[in-house]
Design an enzyme around this catalytic site. Structure first.
Site, PDB file in Angstrom:
ATOM      1  N   SER A  64       0.740  -1.260   0.105  1.00 19.11           N
ATOM      2  CA  SER A  64       0.073  -0.033   0.053  1.00 19.11           C
ATOM      3  C   SER A  64       0.957   1.361  -0.031  1.00 19.11           C
ATOM      4  O   SER A  64       0.075   2.390  -0.276  1.00 19.11           O
ATOM      5  CB  SER A  64      -0.932   0.239   1.214  1.00 19.11           C
ATOM      6  N   LYS A  67       0.664   3.127  -3.105  1.00 14.65           N
ATOM      7  CA  LYS A  67      -0.583   4.106  -3.247  1.00 14.65           C
ATOM      8  C   LYS A  67      -0.218   5.657  -3.461  1.00 14.65           C
ATOM      9  O   LYS A  67      -0.813   6.545  -3.947  1.00 14.65           O
ATOM     10  CB  LYS A  67      -1.738   3.954  -2.375  1.00 14.65           C
ATOM     11  N   TYR A 189      -2.897  -2.343 -10.774  1.00 15.95           N
ATOM     12  CA  TYR A 189      -2.914  -2.235  -9.244  1.00 15.95           C
ATOM     13  C   TYR A 189      -1.990  -3.350  -8.616  1.00 15.95           C
ATOM     14  O   TYR A 189      -1.373  -3.163  -7.583  1.00 15.95           O
ATOM     15  CB  TYR A 189      -4.214  -2.392  -8.732  1.00 15.95           C
ATOM     16  N   TYR A 240      -5.548   3.762   7.748  1.00 17.25           N
ATOM     17  CA  TYR A 240      -6.694   3.334   7.949  1.00 17.25           C
ATOM     18  C   TYR A 240      -7.509   3.540   8.953  1.00 17.25           C
ATOM     19  O   TYR A 240      -7.216   4.689   9.593  1.00 17.25           O
ATOM     20  CB  TYR A 240      -6.779   1.682   7.331  1.00 17.25           C
ATOM     21  N   VAL A 258       1.128  -3.789   3.767  1.00 17.53           N
ATOM     22  CA  VAL A 258       1.017  -5.106   4.603  1.00 17.53           C
ATOM     23  C   VAL A 258       2.269  -5.933   4.265  1.00 17.53           C
ATOM     24  O   VAL A 258       2.425  -7.002   5.046  1.00 17.53           O
ATOM     25  CB  VAL A 258      -0.210  -5.840   3.974  1.00 17.53           C
TER      26      VAL A 258
HETATM   27  O1  DON Z   1      -4.954  -4.541  -2.084  1.00 15.20           O
HETATM   28  C1  DON Z   1      -4.299  -5.149  -1.133  1.00 15.20           C
HETATM   29  O2  DON Z   1      -4.801  -5.594  -0.423  1.00 15.20           O
HETATM   30  C2  DON Z   1      -2.861  -4.956  -0.907  1.00 15.20           C
HETATM   31  N1  DON Z   1      -2.329  -5.072  -2.234  1.00 15.20           N
HETATM   32  C3  DON Z   1      -2.389  -3.879  -0.463  1.00 15.20           C
HETATM   33  C4  DON Z   1      -2.754  -3.678   1.005  1.00 15.20           C
HETATM   34  C5  DON Z   1      -2.079  -2.830   2.129  1.00 15.20           C
HETATM   35  O3  DON Z   1      -0.768  -2.902   1.984  1.00 15.20           O
HETATM   36  C6  DON Z   1      -2.734  -2.375   3.034  1.00 15.20           C
HETATM   37  N2  DON Z   1      -1.846  -1.844   3.998  1.00 15.20           N
HETATM   38  N3  DON Z   1      -1.709  -1.738   5.173  1.00 15.20           N
END
Ligand code: DON
Length: 304
Positions: A64, A67, A189, A240, A258
Protein backbone atom coordinates in the site's frame (compact mmCIF):
# COMPACT_ATOMS: atom_id res chain seq x y z
CA UNK A 1 22.77 17.76 18.03
CA UNK A 2 20.86 14.49 18.19
CA UNK A 3 22.96 11.37 17.71
CA UNK A 4 20.60 9.69 15.26
CA UNK A 5 22.66 6.53 14.97
CA UNK A 6 22.59 6.03 18.74
CA UNK A 7 18.80 6.53 18.75
CA UNK A 8 18.32 3.97 15.96
CA UNK A 9 20.63 1.50 17.72
CA UNK A 10 18.67 1.68 20.94
CA UNK A 11 15.32 1.26 19.14
CA UNK A 12 16.79 -1.76 17.35
CA UNK A 13 17.86 -3.36 20.61
CA UNK A 14 14.33 -2.98 22.01
CA UNK A 15 12.74 -4.32 18.82
CA UNK A 16 14.79 -7.50 18.47
CA UNK A 17 13.95 -8.41 22.05
CA UNK A 18 10.19 -7.95 21.60
CA UNK A 19 8.28 -11.14 22.34
CA UNK A 20 5.22 -10.21 20.26
CA UNK A 21 6.30 -9.30 16.74
CA UNK A 22 2.82 -9.38 15.18
CA UNK A 23 1.56 -11.62 12.40
CA UNK A 24 2.90 -11.75 8.84
CA UNK A 25 0.18 -11.12 6.20
CA UNK A 26 -0.89 -14.33 4.53
CA UNK A 27 -3.95 -13.31 2.50
CA UNK A 28 -1.47 -12.69 -0.32
CA UNK A 29 0.12 -16.18 -0.22
CA UNK A 30 3.49 -15.03 -1.56
CA UNK A 31 3.94 -12.63 1.39
CA UNK A 32 3.47 -15.39 3.98
CA UNK A 33 7.02 -16.72 3.36
CA UNK A 34 8.69 -13.59 4.72
CA UNK A 35 10.66 -14.06 7.95
CA UNK A 36 9.18 -12.07 10.81
CA UNK A 37 12.62 -11.62 12.41
CA UNK A 38 13.58 -9.07 9.76
CA UNK A 39 13.78 -5.59 11.23
CA UNK A 40 15.18 -2.37 9.83
CA UNK A 41 15.15 1.38 10.20
CA UNK A 42 16.68 3.83 7.75
CA UNK A 43 16.77 7.61 8.12
CA UNK A 44 17.63 10.17 5.47
CA UNK A 45 17.92 13.76 6.62
CA UNK A 46 17.33 16.84 4.49
CA UNK A 47 21.03 17.62 4.93
CA UNK A 48 21.81 14.38 3.09
CA UNK A 49 22.93 12.27 6.05
CA UNK A 50 21.86 8.60 6.11
CA UNK A 51 21.64 6.31 9.13
CA UNK A 52 20.48 2.70 9.30
CA UNK A 53 20.15 -0.35 11.51
CA UNK A 54 19.24 -3.96 10.79
CA UNK A 55 18.10 -5.23 7.40
CA UNK A 56 17.79 -1.84 5.72
CA UNK A 57 19.29 -3.08 2.47
CA UNK A 58 16.94 -6.07 2.10
CA UNK A 59 14.07 -5.89 -0.38
CA UNK A 60 10.46 -6.15 0.78
CA UNK A 61 7.04 -5.72 -0.80
CA UNK A 62 5.96 -2.08 -0.45
CA UNK A 63 2.25 -2.90 -1.07
CA UNK A 64 0.00 0.00 0.00
CA UNK A 65 2.94 2.38 0.31
CA UNK A 66 2.83 2.43 -3.50
CA UNK A 67 -0.57 4.17 -3.27
CA UNK A 68 1.17 7.41 -2.31
CA UNK A 69 3.38 7.23 -5.40
CA UNK A 70 0.39 6.42 -7.62
CA UNK A 71 -1.46 9.41 -6.17
CA UNK A 72 1.43 11.80 -6.75
CA UNK A 73 1.72 10.61 -10.37
CA UNK A 74 -2.05 11.03 -10.87
CA UNK A 75 -1.84 14.54 -9.36
CA UNK A 76 0.84 15.53 -11.80
CA UNK A 77 -1.30 14.16 -14.67
CA UNK A 78 -4.80 15.48 -13.91
CA UNK A 79 -4.47 17.70 -10.82
CA UNK A 80 -7.65 18.65 -8.98
CA UNK A 81 -9.89 16.52 -11.20
CA UNK A 82 -8.96 13.56 -9.01
CA UNK A 83 -11.23 14.85 -6.26
CA UNK A 84 -14.34 14.49 -8.43
CA UNK A 85 -13.88 10.74 -8.09
CA UNK A 86 -12.24 10.22 -4.67
CA UNK A 87 -12.87 11.97 -1.34
CA UNK A 88 -10.28 13.11 1.21
CA UNK A 89 -11.78 11.90 4.50
CA UNK A 90 -10.43 9.19 6.79
CA UNK A 91 -12.60 6.12 6.55
CA UNK A 92 -12.25 4.84 10.13
CA UNK A 93 -12.53 1.37 8.61
CA UNK A 94 -10.09 -1.32 7.42
CA UNK A 95 -8.32 -0.79 4.10
CA UNK A 96 -10.42 -3.35 2.25
CA UNK A 97 -13.84 -2.55 3.68
CA UNK A 98 -16.58 -2.20 1.06
CA UNK A 99 -19.68 -1.12 3.00
CA UNK A 100 -18.94 2.63 2.87
CA UNK A 101 -18.29 2.47 -0.86
CA UNK A 102 -21.79 1.18 -1.48
CA UNK A 103 -23.44 3.62 0.93
CA UNK A 104 -21.51 6.55 -0.56
CA UNK A 105 -22.42 5.72 -4.16
CA UNK A 106 -19.05 4.55 -5.39
CA UNK A 107 -16.98 7.52 -4.22
CA UNK A 108 -14.16 6.09 -2.07
CA UNK A 109 -13.42 7.93 1.16
CA UNK A 110 -9.77 8.56 0.27
CA UNK A 111 -7.05 7.46 -2.19
CA UNK A 112 -5.31 5.13 0.30
CA UNK A 113 -8.07 2.64 1.06
CA UNK A 114 -8.13 -0.05 -1.60
CA UNK A 115 -11.19 1.26 -3.47
CA UNK A 116 -9.66 4.76 -3.66
CA UNK A 117 -6.35 3.36 -4.84
CA UNK A 118 -8.17 1.38 -7.54
CA UNK A 119 -9.73 4.63 -8.84
CA UNK A 120 -6.24 6.20 -8.90
CA UNK A 121 -4.98 3.11 -10.76
CA UNK A 122 -7.81 3.63 -13.28
CA UNK A 123 -6.65 7.24 -13.80
CA UNK A 124 -3.07 6.08 -14.41
CA UNK A 125 -4.24 3.37 -16.83
CA UNK A 126 -6.18 6.04 -18.75
CA UNK A 127 -3.40 8.63 -18.86
CA UNK A 128 -0.15 6.68 -19.14
CA UNK A 129 0.86 5.38 -22.55
CA UNK A 130 2.38 2.15 -21.21
CA UNK A 131 0.98 2.15 -17.67
CA UNK A 132 3.15 -0.50 -15.97
CA UNK A 133 6.35 0.59 -17.69
CA UNK A 134 5.74 4.32 -17.24
CA UNK A 135 4.78 3.99 -13.58
CA UNK A 136 7.87 1.92 -12.81
CA UNK A 137 10.02 4.50 -14.57
CA UNK A 138 8.42 7.25 -12.50
CA UNK A 139 9.21 5.40 -9.27
CA UNK A 140 12.77 4.72 -10.45
CA UNK A 141 13.20 8.38 -11.26
CA UNK A 142 11.96 9.47 -7.82
CA UNK A 143 14.34 7.00 -6.20
CA UNK A 144 17.22 7.77 -8.54
CA UNK A 145 17.56 4.00 -8.83
CA UNK A 146 16.95 1.96 -11.98
CA UNK A 147 17.18 -1.36 -10.13
CA UNK A 148 13.72 -1.01 -8.53
CA UNK A 149 11.27 -3.54 -9.93
CA UNK A 150 7.93 -5.30 -9.69
CA UNK A 151 7.83 -8.74 -8.08
CA UNK A 152 5.73 -10.65 -10.59
CA UNK A 153 5.22 -13.64 -8.25
CA UNK A 154 3.68 -11.31 -5.66
CA UNK A 155 1.50 -9.59 -8.27
CA UNK A 156 0.21 -12.92 -9.62
CA UNK A 157 -0.27 -14.28 -6.11
CA UNK A 158 -2.52 -11.35 -5.26
CA UNK A 159 -4.30 -11.64 -8.60
CA UNK A 160 -5.32 -15.20 -7.74
CA UNK A 161 -6.64 -14.37 -4.25
CA UNK A 162 -7.65 -10.68 -4.44
CA UNK A 163 -11.38 -11.34 -4.34
CA UNK A 164 -12.19 -8.25 -2.28
CA UNK A 165 -10.32 -6.03 -4.70
CA UNK A 166 -12.30 -7.57 -7.56
CA UNK A 167 -15.47 -6.85 -5.56
CA UNK A 168 -14.35 -3.25 -4.96
CA UNK A 169 -13.52 -2.72 -8.63
CA UNK A 170 -16.84 -4.20 -9.75
CA UNK A 171 -18.69 -1.98 -7.30
CA UNK A 172 -16.81 1.06 -8.61
CA UNK A 173 -17.68 0.00 -12.16
CA UNK A 174 -21.37 -0.34 -11.26
CA UNK A 175 -21.29 3.26 -9.96
CA UNK A 176 -19.53 4.37 -13.17
CA UNK A 177 -16.39 5.34 -11.26
CA UNK A 178 -14.09 3.08 -13.28
CA UNK A 179 -13.43 3.93 -16.93
CA UNK A 180 -11.30 0.94 -17.90
CA UNK A 181 -12.13 -2.78 -17.66
CA UNK A 182 -11.93 -4.24 -14.14
CA UNK A 183 -9.26 -6.79 -15.13
CA UNK A 184 -7.04 -4.17 -16.74
CA UNK A 185 -7.18 -1.81 -13.76
CA UNK A 186 -6.58 -4.57 -11.21
CA UNK A 187 -3.71 -6.01 -13.22
CA UNK A 188 -2.03 -2.59 -12.99
CA UNK A 189 -2.95 -2.22 -9.31
CA UNK A 190 -1.51 -5.63 -8.32
CA UNK A 191 1.74 -4.84 -10.13
CA UNK A 192 1.90 -1.41 -8.51
CA UNK A 193 1.55 -2.98 -5.03
CA UNK A 194 4.15 -5.66 -5.82
CA UNK A 195 7.03 -3.18 -6.15
CA UNK A 196 9.93 -4.16 -3.93
CA UNK A 197 12.31 -1.78 -2.23
CA UNK A 198 14.77 -1.64 0.60
CA UNK A 199 14.28 0.83 3.43
CA UNK A 200 17.03 2.98 1.92
CA UNK A 201 15.34 3.03 -1.48
CA UNK A 202 11.99 3.88 0.09
CA UNK A 203 13.42 6.82 2.04
CA UNK A 204 15.02 8.07 -1.16
CA UNK A 205 11.79 7.65 -3.13
CA UNK A 206 9.72 9.59 -0.59
CA UNK A 207 12.27 12.37 -0.29
CA UNK A 208 10.22 14.66 -2.58
CA UNK A 209 7.40 14.77 0.00
CA UNK A 210 9.84 16.19 2.56
CA UNK A 211 11.43 18.47 -0.02
CA UNK A 212 8.56 20.52 -1.49
CA UNK A 213 8.08 18.20 -4.47
CA UNK A 214 11.71 17.97 -5.59
CA UNK A 215 13.23 14.50 -5.71
CA UNK A 216 16.79 13.65 -4.68
CA UNK A 217 17.99 14.66 -8.14
CA UNK A 218 16.45 18.10 -7.52
CA UNK A 219 13.80 17.68 -10.22
CA UNK A 220 10.36 19.14 -9.39
CA UNK A 221 7.66 16.44 -9.78
CA UNK A 222 4.68 17.97 -7.96
CA UNK A 223 3.98 21.48 -6.67
CA UNK A 224 4.42 22.40 -3.02
CA UNK A 225 0.63 22.74 -2.80
CA UNK A 226 0.24 19.15 -4.00
CA UNK A 227 2.88 17.99 -1.51
CA UNK A 228 0.85 19.63 1.26
CA UNK A 229 -2.16 17.58 0.17
CA UNK A 230 -0.29 14.27 -0.09
CA UNK A 231 1.17 14.79 3.39
CA UNK A 232 -2.23 15.76 4.82
CA UNK A 233 -3.70 12.57 3.38
CA UNK A 234 -0.88 10.46 4.79
CA UNK A 235 -1.46 11.97 8.22
CA UNK A 236 -5.24 11.52 8.20
CA UNK A 237 -5.62 8.33 6.11
CA UNK A 238 -2.21 6.63 5.89
CA UNK A 239 -2.98 3.98 8.49
CA UNK A 240 -6.68 3.29 7.86
CA UNK A 241 -8.57 2.76 11.12
CA UNK A 242 -5.34 3.36 13.02
CA UNK A 243 -4.58 6.77 11.49
CA UNK A 244 -5.60 8.57 14.67
CA UNK A 245 -3.39 6.32 16.77
CA UNK A 246 -0.39 6.88 14.49
CA UNK A 247 -0.85 10.69 14.60
CA UNK A 248 -1.33 10.48 18.37
CA UNK A 249 1.69 8.29 19.11
CA UNK A 250 4.11 9.21 16.30
CA UNK A 251 2.99 12.61 15.00
CA UNK A 252 4.24 12.35 11.42
CA UNK A 253 2.57 11.90 8.03
CA UNK A 254 3.27 8.35 6.94
CA UNK A 255 2.10 5.31 5.04
CA UNK A 256 2.10 1.62 5.83
CA UNK A 257 1.88 -1.51 3.72
CA UNK A 258 0.96 -5.11 4.52
CA UNK A 259 4.52 -6.11 3.61
CA UNK A 260 5.40 -4.57 6.99
CA UNK A 261 6.96 -1.34 5.73
CA UNK A 262 6.21 2.13 7.03
CA UNK A 263 7.58 5.37 5.64
CA UNK A 264 7.10 8.63 7.52
CA UNK A 265 8.52 12.11 7.17
CA UNK A 266 8.94 15.53 8.70
CA UNK A 267 8.82 18.19 5.97
CA UNK A 268 12.17 19.91 5.40
CA UNK A 269 13.82 17.63 7.98
CA UNK A 270 13.88 13.90 7.21
CA UNK A 271 12.33 10.74 5.80
CA UNK A 272 12.38 7.59 7.93
CA UNK A 273 11.50 4.05 6.82
CA UNK A 274 10.95 1.01 9.03
CA UNK A 275 10.41 -2.61 8.07
CA UNK A 276 9.17 -5.37 10.32
CA UNK A 277 6.88 -7.89 8.57
CA UNK A 278 4.67 -8.77 11.56
CA UNK A 279 1.43 -6.78 11.54
CA UNK A 280 -0.91 -5.72 14.33
CA UNK A 281 -4.67 -6.28 14.23
CA UNK A 282 -5.21 -3.20 12.05
CA UNK A 283 -2.80 -4.47 9.38
CA UNK A 284 0.05 -2.07 10.20
CA UNK A 285 3.56 -3.18 11.18
CA UNK A 286 3.55 -3.79 14.92
CA UNK A 287 7.20 -3.09 15.67
CA UNK A 288 7.46 -0.44 12.96
CA UNK A 289 4.82 1.66 14.71
CA UNK A 290 6.54 1.20 18.07
CA UNK A 291 9.90 2.10 16.55
CA UNK A 292 8.58 5.33 15.07
CA UNK A 293 6.87 6.19 18.31
CA UNK A 294 10.17 5.75 20.11
CA UNK A 295 12.01 7.74 17.43
CA UNK A 296 9.83 10.85 17.64
CA UNK A 297 9.76 10.65 21.44
CA UNK A 298 13.54 10.34 21.78
CA UNK A 299 14.40 12.97 19.15
CA UNK A 300 11.43 15.28 19.86
CA UNK A 301 11.03 15.60 16.10
CA UNK A 302 7.41 15.48 14.98
CA UNK A 303 4.96 17.90 13.43
CA UNK A 304 3.33 18.66 16.77
O1 DON B 1 -4.82 -4.53 -2.10
C1 DON B 1 -4.28 -5.07 -1.14
O2 DON B 1 -4.92 -5.66 -0.29
C2 DON B 1 -2.76 -5.03 -1.06
N1 DON B 1 -2.19 -5.06 -2.36
C3 DON B 1 -2.29 -3.79 -0.34
C4 DON B 1 -2.90 -3.63 1.04
C5 DON B 1 -2.03 -2.93 2.01
O3 DON B 1 -0.82 -2.90 1.92
C6 DON B 1 -2.72 -2.37 3.20
N2 DON B 1 -1.78 -1.71 4.09
N3 DON B 1 -1.55 -1.75 5.22
Amino acid sequence: MTDFQAVLNSIYQDAIQATDKGVVASYIPELAHVNKENFAIQLRTAKGECYGVGDYNKLFSIQSISKVLALSKAMSLIGEDIWKRVDVEPSGHPFNQLALLEIENGIPRNPFINSGAIVIADILVSHLKNPKEDFLNYVRELAGDASINYNIDVALSEQSTGFKNFAAANLLKSFKNLNNPVDVVLDFYFYQCSIEMTCSQLSNTFYLFANNGKCLQNKLHITDRQVKRVNALMLTCGFYDEAGEFAFEVGLPGKSGVGGGIVALLPDQFVITTWSPGLNKKGNSKLGMLALQEFTTKTKQSIF
